[in-house]
Structures are given as structure tokens and as C-alpha cells.
Design an enzyme around this catalytic site. Sequence first.
Site, short mmCIF file in Angstrom:
data_model
loop_
_atom_site.label_atom_id
_atom_site.label_comp_id
_atom_site.label_asym_id
_atom_site.label_seq_id
_atom_site.Cartn_x
_atom_site.Cartn_y
_atom_site.Cartn_z
N ARG A 149 -126.39 -59.97 -14.70
CA ARG A 149 -127.80 -60.26 -14.96
C ARG A 149 -128.36 -59.44 -16.10
O ARG A 149 -129.52 -59.61 -16.46
CB ARG A 149 -128.60 -59.91 -13.70
CG ARG A 149 -129.03 -61.10 -12.89
CD ARG A 149 -129.69 -60.53 -11.67
NE ARG A 149 -130.64 -61.40 -11.09
CZ ARG A 149 -130.38 -62.19 -10.04
NH1 ARG A 149 -129.18 -62.26 -9.53
NH2 ARG A 149 -131.33 -62.90 -9.52
N ARG B 84 -139.94 -62.32 -10.79
CA ARG B 84 -138.49 -62.54 -10.95
C ARG B 84 -138.19 -63.42 -12.17
O ARG B 84 -137.22 -63.18 -12.89
CB ARG B 84 -137.90 -63.18 -9.68
CG ARG B 84 -137.69 -62.16 -8.55
CD ARG B 84 -137.64 -62.79 -7.18
NE ARG B 84 -136.64 -63.82 -7.04
CZ ARG B 84 -136.70 -64.80 -6.12
NH1 ARG B 84 -137.71 -64.85 -5.27
NH2 ARG B 84 -135.74 -65.68 -6.05
N LYS C 98 -128.63 -72.24 -8.15
CA LYS C 98 -127.31 -71.60 -8.21
C LYS C 98 -126.65 -71.59 -6.83
O LYS C 98 -125.50 -71.99 -6.68
CB LYS C 98 -127.43 -70.15 -8.74
CG LYS C 98 -128.03 -70.05 -10.13
CD LYS C 98 -128.06 -68.64 -10.64
CE LYS C 98 -128.93 -67.67 -9.85
NZ LYS C 98 -130.38 -68.00 -9.86
N ARG D 37 -137.30 -66.48 2.61
CA ARG D 37 -136.94 -65.16 2.08
C ARG D 37 -138.18 -64.35 1.75
O ARG D 37 -139.18 -64.89 1.29
CB ARG D 37 -136.11 -65.35 0.80
CG ARG D 37 -134.64 -65.01 0.98
CD ARG D 37 -133.80 -65.48 -0.15
NE ARG D 37 -134.15 -64.91 -1.44
CZ ARG D 37 -133.47 -65.13 -2.56
NH1 ARG D 37 -132.42 -65.92 -2.53
NH2 ARG D 37 -133.84 -64.59 -3.69
N ARG E 156 -138.44 -73.01 -0.55
CA ARG E 156 -137.07 -72.87 -0.03
C ARG E 156 -137.07 -72.36 1.41
O ARG E 156 -137.84 -71.50 1.79
CB ARG E 156 -136.31 -71.87 -0.90
CG ARG E 156 -134.97 -71.48 -0.28
CD ARG E 156 -134.09 -70.70 -1.19
NE ARG E 156 -134.76 -69.68 -1.94
CZ ARG E 156 -134.22 -69.08 -2.99
NH1 ARG E 156 -133.03 -69.41 -3.42
NH2 ARG E 156 -134.88 -68.14 -3.62
#
Length: 214
Positions: A88, A171, A13, A160, A127
Site C-alpha cells: 500500500r 481511507r 478486492k 465493519r 457492506r
Amino acid sequence: MRLILLGPPGAGKGTQASGIIEKYQIPHISTGDIFRKNIKEGTELGKKAKGYMDQGLLVPDELVVAIVEDRLKEDDCKDGFLLDGFPRTEKQAEALDESLSKMGVSMDKVINVSVDKNVLVERAVGRRICKDCGATYHIKFNPSTKDGVCDKCGGALYQRADDNEETVTKRIEVYLNETQPLIDYYKARNILVTIDGEQDIHKVFEDIVAALGA
Ligand code: AP5
Ligand code: ZN
């Protein structure tokens, strides 16, 4: 253009958002980015959100909805915006509908970036993000040319806090239970487009632009 980017953690996203906002010249509203900025600055909101985020849980609806409502009232959102990571939950989607109807506008499209569960953990764990400009990389799928350094601005890359395997798995579970039902919510409103997010980053973008018809 008023757009929503929907999809599981690690779907791409944020990666696609940067291209979309540049092409359509609309502001990027990422609730995750807003929370991370508040945590960094040590605000009350950041303190409230941190515990949930560290566990991979959703921040309570009331907090998120209030932030987005305020943000949408700002001048730069008059002609369009890209919501990334919001709504969400069904409650958030209903609250958004209410805000939009007060503004006398409606969403144009909801872009559902579809990626299989097995791919998501590897995407999120690998990431890396630039601490200065926020550019997103992946150690395998989209590496920077110099290890640990951003190609765009030379800033240092970091990982992160919630991008470890355990939290990412949580998640994904939360996404499946709480967020995935929004696919049907927006399908019923005839504004959902589903994009195959397992393709090359550039091809995903091309498909999004084609689906937006502009
Ligand atoms: P948030 O920041 O929104 O995180 P998320 O939804 O978990 O999404 P991610 O940022 O992990 O993934 P992404 O889809 O943007 O993927 P990216 O482009 O980076 O939320 C974080 C937390 O904040 C939540 O857990 C919650 O606690 C809280 N929160 C936020 N909004 C909330 C809300 N509305 N309500 C309640 N709580 C909320 O890509 C991932 C990696 O894959 C990158 O390394 C990238 O380079 C790579 N990649 C991207 N595309 C491709 C591709 N096509 N092929 C190969 N690799 C790719
Ligand atoms: Zn950078």
C-alpha cells in the site's frame, strides 16, 4: 500464480479475491483480514493496529512488512499467492521486491481494480460481512436473501467498524496519497493490468480471468 490486488477501499478486492483463490487454488493473504483477526483475539499486534485502522490511517510499514514476510515463507505460498491490500506504500512495494528476490521468484500480475471515488463510499458503507464465514454482501448491490443472515452458512451479518462515512472518506484520501502511486510503480515493471471495477461483480471477475490469460 503470484498476484497482487490493488485498488481503493470498497473497489471490490475482497469480493474478487474469493473467486480468484478458488479458481487458481492459491492462498489469500489480506493484511486487513490479518489485522482484524488479531484485534478480535486481542493480540499485541491487534492492539497496535486498532488505533490506526479506526482512524482510517495506514498501519506503519514496519509492522505490515514483517507480517507479510513471515506469511510468504509458509509452505502453502511456494507455488503462488494472492496479496490483497498489500503493498500500500512504495516502501512496502520495495520490501516485497526484496523478499521475492530472496525467494528467487517474482510477481506475475498486479490487478488494479479501478472504481470512481463517488462510488466507493456507498459501496463501503453498505457492506455487510458474515461473522462466521467472512462472505461479503452489500445491502443494495449484493444483498443476502434473508435480512442480516448469510446465505452460505446462516451466520449473522455485521458492519465493519471502519465502514462509516467519515472513516471511509479518510481511507480514500490515504489511498490517493499513498497507494495510488503504486499504479505507476507496477506499470513500469510491465505487470499491471487495469480492470473496470464499476461493472457487475461477475463481469469484473470475467475480465480478471481474461487478463490473467488462463
Ligand atoms: P482492508 O481490509 O484492506 O480494507 P480496504 O483496502 O479499505 O478495502 P476494503 O476491504 O474496504 O474493500 P474491498 O476492495 O475489499 O471491497 P469489497 O470487495 O469488500 O484495510 C483496512 C485497514 O487495515 C486499512 O485502512 C489500514 O488501516 C489497515 N491495513 C490493511 N492493509 C494495510 C497495509 N498493507 N498497510 C498499512 N495498513 C494496512 O467490496 C466493498 C462492497 O462493495 C461490498 O459490500 C461488496 O459486496 C460491494 N461490491 C463489490 N464489488 C462490487 C461491484 N462490482 N458492484 C457493486 N458492488 C460491489
Ligand atoms: Zn457465512
